[in-house]
Scaffold this motif. Sequence first.
Motif, PDB file in Angstrom:
ATOM      1  N   ASP A  20    -102.251   9.867  -9.975  1.00 42.83           N
ATOM      2  CA  ASP A  20    -102.658   9.446 -11.360  1.00 42.83           C
ATOM      3  C   ASP A  20    -102.324   8.218 -11.579  1.00 42.83           C
ATOM      4  O   ASP A  20    -101.335   7.468 -11.284  1.00 42.83           O
ATOM      5  CB  ASP A  20    -102.031  10.425 -12.621  1.00 42.83           C
ATOM      6  N   ILE A  21    -103.227   7.360 -12.358  1.00 44.91           N
ATOM      7  CA  ILE A  21    -102.843   6.365 -12.984  1.00 44.91           C
ATOM      8  C   ILE A  21    -103.212   6.327 -14.325  1.00 44.91           C
ATOM      9  O   ILE A  21    -104.338   6.268 -14.807  1.00 44.91           O
ATOM     10  CB  ILE A  21    -103.623   4.963 -12.478  1.00 44.91           C
ATOM     11  N   GLU A  22    -102.235   6.178 -15.413  1.00 46.48           N
ATOM     12  CA  GLU A  22    -102.818   6.615 -16.834  1.00 46.48           C
ATOM     13  C   GLU A  22    -102.127   5.246 -17.714  1.00 46.48           C
ATOM     14  O   GLU A  22    -101.274   4.967 -17.727  1.00 46.48           O
ATOM     15  CB  GLU A  22    -102.056   7.833 -17.183  1.00 46.48           C
ATOM     16  N   PHE A  23    -103.070   4.977 -18.509  1.00 43.34           N
ATOM     17  CA  PHE A  23    -102.760   3.762 -19.547  1.00 43.34           C
ATOM     18  C   PHE A  23    -102.551   4.485 -20.863  1.00 43.34           C
ATOM     19  O   PHE A  23    -103.366   5.177 -21.472  1.00 43.34           O
ATOM     20  CB  PHE A  23    -104.004   2.871 -19.702  1.00 43.34           C
ATOM     21  N   LEU A  24    -101.468   4.191 -21.386  1.00 43.47           N
ATOM     22  CA  LEU A  24    -100.934   4.776 -22.507  1.00 43.47           C
ATOM     23  C   LEU A  24    -101.120   4.369 -23.950  1.00 43.47           C
ATOM     24  O   LEU A  24    -100.222   4.527 -24.788  1.00 43.47           O
ATOM     25  CB  LEU A  24     -99.404   5.107 -22.202  1.00 43.47           C
ATOM     26  N   GLY A  25    -101.917   3.697 -24.301  1.00 44.47           N
ATOM     27  CA  GLY A  25    -102.409   3.214 -25.459  1.00 44.47           C
ATOM     28  C   GLY A  25    -101.557   1.989 -25.826  1.00 44.47           C
ATOM     29  O   GLY A  25    -100.645   1.736 -24.911  1.00 44.47           O
ATOM     30  N   ASN A  26    -101.729   1.323 -26.834  1.00 44.76           N
ATOM     31  CA  ASN A  26    -101.093  -0.003 -27.036  1.00 44.76           C
ATOM     32  C   ASN A  26    -101.133  -0.254 -28.649  1.00 44.76           C
ATOM     33  O   ASN A  26    -101.762   0.123 -29.305  1.00 44.76           O
ATOM     34  CB  ASN A  26    -101.699  -1.135 -26.509  1.00 44.76           C
ATOM     35  N   SER A  60    -102.970  11.683 -28.904  1.00 42.83           N
ATOM     36  CA  SER A  60    -102.045  11.201 -30.262  1.00 42.83           C
ATOM     37  C   SER A  60    -100.651  11.992 -30.332  1.00 42.83           C
ATOM     38  O   SER A  60     -99.703  11.318 -30.635  1.00 42.83           O
ATOM     39  CB  SER A  60    -102.816  11.490 -31.427  1.00 42.83           C
ATOM     40  N   SER A  61    -100.656  13.104 -29.515  1.00 39.72           N
ATOM     41  CA  SER A  61     -99.250  13.857 -29.552  1.00 39.72           C
ATOM     42  C   SER A  61     -98.462  13.485 -28.892  1.00 39.72           C
ATOM     43  O   SER A  61     -97.179  13.784 -28.869  1.00 39.72           O
ATOM     44  CB  SER A  61     -99.742  15.188 -29.258  1.00 39.72           C
ATOM     45  N   TRP A  62     -98.476  12.446 -27.821  1.00 40.88           N
ATOM     46  CA  TRP A  62     -97.619  12.109 -26.852  1.00 40.88           C
ATOM     47  C   TRP A  62     -97.740  10.779 -26.212  1.00 40.88           C
ATOM     48  O   TRP A  62     -96.717  10.034 -25.988  1.00 40.88           O
ATOM     49  CB  TRP A  62     -97.553  12.993 -25.653  1.00 40.88           C
ATOM     50  N   ALA A  63     -98.947  10.158 -26.272  1.00 35.30           N
ATOM     51  CA  ALA A  63     -99.108   8.775 -25.442  1.00 35.30           C
ATOM     52  C   ALA A  63     -98.443   7.728 -25.782  1.00 35.30           C
ATOM     53  O   ALA A  63     -97.809   7.112 -25.054  1.00 35.30           O
ATOM     54  CB  ALA A  63    -100.474   8.751 -25.127  1.00 35.30           C
ATOM     55  N   GLY A  99     -95.833   9.986 -29.368  1.00 40.38           N
ATOM     56  CA  GLY A  99     -96.734  10.426 -30.580  1.00 40.38           C
ATOM     57  C   GLY A  99     -96.563  10.057 -31.578  1.00 40.38           C
ATOM     58  O   GLY A  99     -97.219  10.483 -32.665  1.00 40.38           O
ATOM     59  N   LYS A 100     -95.542   9.167 -32.021  1.00 45.55           N
ATOM     60  CA  LYS A 100     -95.404   8.433 -33.070  1.00 45.55           C
ATOM     61  C   LYS A 100     -96.608   7.583 -33.899  1.00 45.55           C
ATOM     62  O   LYS A 100     -96.803   7.654 -35.072  1.00 45.55           O
ATOM     63  CB  LYS A 100     -94.218   7.501 -33.321  1.00 45.55           C
ATOM     64  N   ARG A 101     -97.390   7.041 -32.753  1.00 46.47           N
ATOM     65  CA  ARG A 101     -98.347   6.175 -32.916  1.00 46.47           C
ATOM     66  C   ARG A 101     -99.705   7.175 -32.839  1.00 46.47           C
ATOM     67  O   ARG A 101    -100.065   7.428 -31.624  1.00 46.47           O
ATOM     68  CB  ARG A 101     -98.320   4.970 -32.265  1.00 46.47           C
ATOM     69  N   LYS A 102    -100.591   7.294 -33.730  1.00 47.22           N
ATOM     70  CA  LYS A 102    -101.589   8.075 -33.425  1.00 47.22           C
ATOM     71  C   LYS A 102    -103.055   7.251 -33.408  1.00 47.22           C
ATOM     72  O   LYS A 102    -103.085   6.149 -33.550  1.00 47.22           O
ATOM     73  CB  LYS A 102    -102.116   8.811 -34.635  1.00 47.22           C
ATOM     74  N   VAL A 103    -104.206   7.805 -32.720  1.00 47.14           N
ATOM     75  CA  VAL A 103    -105.280   7.205 -32.720  1.00 47.14           C
ATOM     76  C   VAL A 103    -105.955   6.675 -34.210  1.00 47.14           C
ATOM     77  O   VAL A 103    -105.727   7.751 -35.281  1.00 47.14           O
ATOM     78  CB  VAL A 103    -106.417   8.010 -32.067  1.00 47.14           C
ATOM     79  N   ASN A 104    -106.367   5.787 -34.386  1.00 47.07           N
ATOM     80  CA  ASN A 104    -106.884   5.121 -35.524  1.00 47.07           C
ATOM     81  C   ASN A 104    -108.274   5.151 -35.633  1.00 47.07           C
ATOM     82  O   ASN A 104    -108.706   4.069 -34.941  1.00 47.07           O
ATOM     83  CB  ASN A 104    -106.084   3.879 -36.397  1.00 47.07           C
ATOM     84  N   TYR A 105    -109.251   6.047 -36.009  1.00 51.06           N
ATOM     85  CA  TYR A 105    -110.581   5.811 -35.775  1.00 51.06           C
ATOM     86  C   TYR A 105    -111.321   4.943 -36.825  1.00 51.06           C
ATOM     87  O   TYR A 105    -112.608   4.783 -36.551  1.00 51.06           O
ATOM     88  CB  TYR A 105    -111.080   7.293 -35.922  1.00 51.06           C
ATOM     89  N   ARG A 106    -110.380   4.148 -37.714  1.00 48.73           N
ATOM     90  CA  ARG A 106    -111.192   2.916 -37.990  1.00 48.73           C
ATOM     91  C   ARG A 106    -111.543   1.996 -37.235  1.00 48.73           C
ATOM     92  O   ARG A 106    -112.601   1.102 -37.458  1.00 48.73           O
ATOM     93  CB  ARG A 106    -110.284   2.375 -39.188  1.00 48.73           C
ATOM     94  N   PHE A 107    -110.946   1.961 -35.915  1.00 51.28           N
ATOM     95  CA  PHE A 107    -111.246   1.020 -34.924  1.00 51.28           C
ATOM     96  C   PHE A 107    -112.165   1.390 -34.054  1.00 51.28           C
ATOM     97  O   PHE A 107    -112.661   0.750 -32.909  1.00 51.28           O
ATOM     98  CB  PHE A 107    -110.084   0.385 -34.191  1.00 51.28           C
ATOM     99  N   GLN A 108    -112.823   2.750 -34.266  1.00 45.97           N
ATOM    100  CA  GLN A 108    -113.644   3.396 -33.268  1.00 45.97           C
ATOM    101  C   GLN A 108    -115.121   2.385 -32.951  1.00 45.97           C
ATOM    102  O   GLN A 108    -115.674   1.581 -34.044  1.00 45.97           O
ATOM    103  CB  GLN A 108    -114.157   4.695 -33.544  1.00 45.97           C
ATOM    104  N   PRO A 109    -115.864   2.346 -31.969  1.00 47.47           N
ATOM    105  CA  PRO A 109    -115.704   3.404 -30.764  1.00 47.47           C
ATOM    106  C   PRO A 109    -114.590   2.321 -29.806  1.00 47.47           C
ATOM    107  O   PRO A 109    -114.543   1.264 -29.897  1.00 47.47           O
ATOM    108  CB  PRO A 109    -116.966   3.389 -30.151  1.00 47.47           C
ATOM    109  N   PHE A 110    -113.975   3.195 -29.204  1.00 46.90           N
ATOM    110  CA  PHE A 110    -112.963   2.640 -28.291  1.00 46.90           C
ATOM    111  C   PHE A 110    -113.750   2.751 -26.725  1.00 46.90           C
ATOM    112  O   PHE A 110    -113.906   3.691 -26.473  1.00 46.90           O
ATOM    113  CB  PHE A 110    -111.752   3.357 -28.232  1.00 46.90           C
ATOM    114  N   ILE A 111    -113.617   1.367 -26.187  1.00 43.74           N
ATOM    115  CA  ILE A 111    -114.611   1.336 -25.073  1.00 43.74           C
ATOM    116  C   ILE A 111    -113.650   1.003 -23.895  1.00 43.74           C
ATOM    117  O   ILE A 111    -112.946  -0.169 -23.814  1.00 43.74           O
ATOM    118  CB  ILE A 111    -115.973   0.510 -25.277  1.00 43.74           C
ATOM    119  N   ALA A 112    -113.897   1.732 -22.703  1.00 41.98           N
ATOM    120  CA  ALA A 112    -113.242   1.334 -21.562  1.00 41.98           C
ATOM    121  C   ALA A 112    -114.192   1.099 -20.539  1.00 41.98           C
ATOM    122  O   ALA A 112    -115.188   2.117 -20.209  1.00 41.98           O
ATOM    123  CB  ALA A 112    -112.122   2.509 -21.030  1.00 41.98           C
ATOM    124  N   GLU A 113    -114.182  -0.009 -19.923  1.00 42.13           N
ATOM    125  CA  GLU A 113    -115.334  -0.594 -19.013  1.00 42.13           C
ATOM    126  C   GLU A 113    -114.822  -0.532 -17.724  1.00 42.13           C
ATOM    127  O   GLU A 113    -113.812  -0.875 -17.332  1.00 42.13           O
ATOM    128  CB  GLU A 113    -115.518  -2.072 -19.333  1.00 42.13           C
TER     129      GLU A 113
END
Length: 353
Positions: free
Chosen positions: A122-128, A213-216, A220-234
């Motif tokens: 695995d290579i996993e990016f853990l949000g920011n 959101s539960s752990w990344a 898990g203190k910082r959740k996905v905020n869908y006000r900024f959707q869509p989130f795009i990985a290229e």
Amino acid sequence: MHSPLERSLPSLSLLLFLWIISSISITTTFRPAKAFNVTTLTFGESYSPLFSKFNIRRSPDDRTVSLLLNRLSGSGIISSDYYNYGFFSASIKMPSKYTAGIVVAFYTSNVDTFEKNHDELDIEFLGNVPGKAWRFQTNMYGNGSVSRGREERYRMWFDPSKDSHRYSILWTPTNIIFYVDEIPIREVVRNAAMRGDYPSKPMSVYATIWDASSWATSGGKRKVNYRFQPFIAEFKDLVLEGCIVDPVDQILSSNCTDTAAALMAKDYSTVTPETRKSMRWFRQRHMYYSYCYDTRRYPVPPPECVILPSEREMFTSSGRPKSKTRAGGSQRRRSTKRRSKAAVDLSRHQAAM
């Protein structure tokens, strides 16, 4: 007595020196190292949709694929074939803005075929969170050894949402190397004592984006905020080099033997003395967790661990850093002096490659 101009000369000299160092850092820090000699593929030649096809966008030339996460779903792709060892790579640009709770993953696995004894790399990016360094992790499982995860976590020395960077996984019968651009960040050398913990069964290659959101992020203190959707990985510059096999039969032809030998002869299959310096630089400055130094979890380090005194002194018995700076605080809180020194260090190591 000195005139006001004469008294200001030392300060002016210092400012000039800092400006020169800053200029050198800007022009050399991002100078690319020698690129690997690889053949890139189109999406149609290499991958198929894994889930949520409606959230997968392909470029007109089919060489770039964007994976979207929104309130409806994340998305993912899977290589069209299984590989017995190989070099797997993609240039990836992370989602921008607020990306807490989002995991973007590039990995190999065979869990769909070997559910109870699967292998995985695995290579996993853990949000920011804005203002903090991006964090990511590498991990390895062999033969279903999920209770013996071998994760390491790191901080990025750049913002991966600004530009595309190449992330690669090399997997051979004798070693595994994880790369960021052309810098090796981790090597696992096969050890007979590992037994089935070394991945050895054919694997597919995956790329996904999903809500963790539960752990990344921040546990898990910082959740996905869908006000900024869509989130795009290229994803682009897709590379899949290895021997294509039937994962069920697992009958390796002479072609696979030849392919493995050719793979192990490639420049990216060996950590040279020069690139080892870069790897050491990266790990000493940006690694903030290693299972090899987590003596609470593993009183006896797993057999593949190579304990380096320079790394061991960085960590507590929990495998976490002694210094808050190494743990990765806000980038804004770091001093200009520390940023300049880190940039100069990286410049030196990239210049040596």
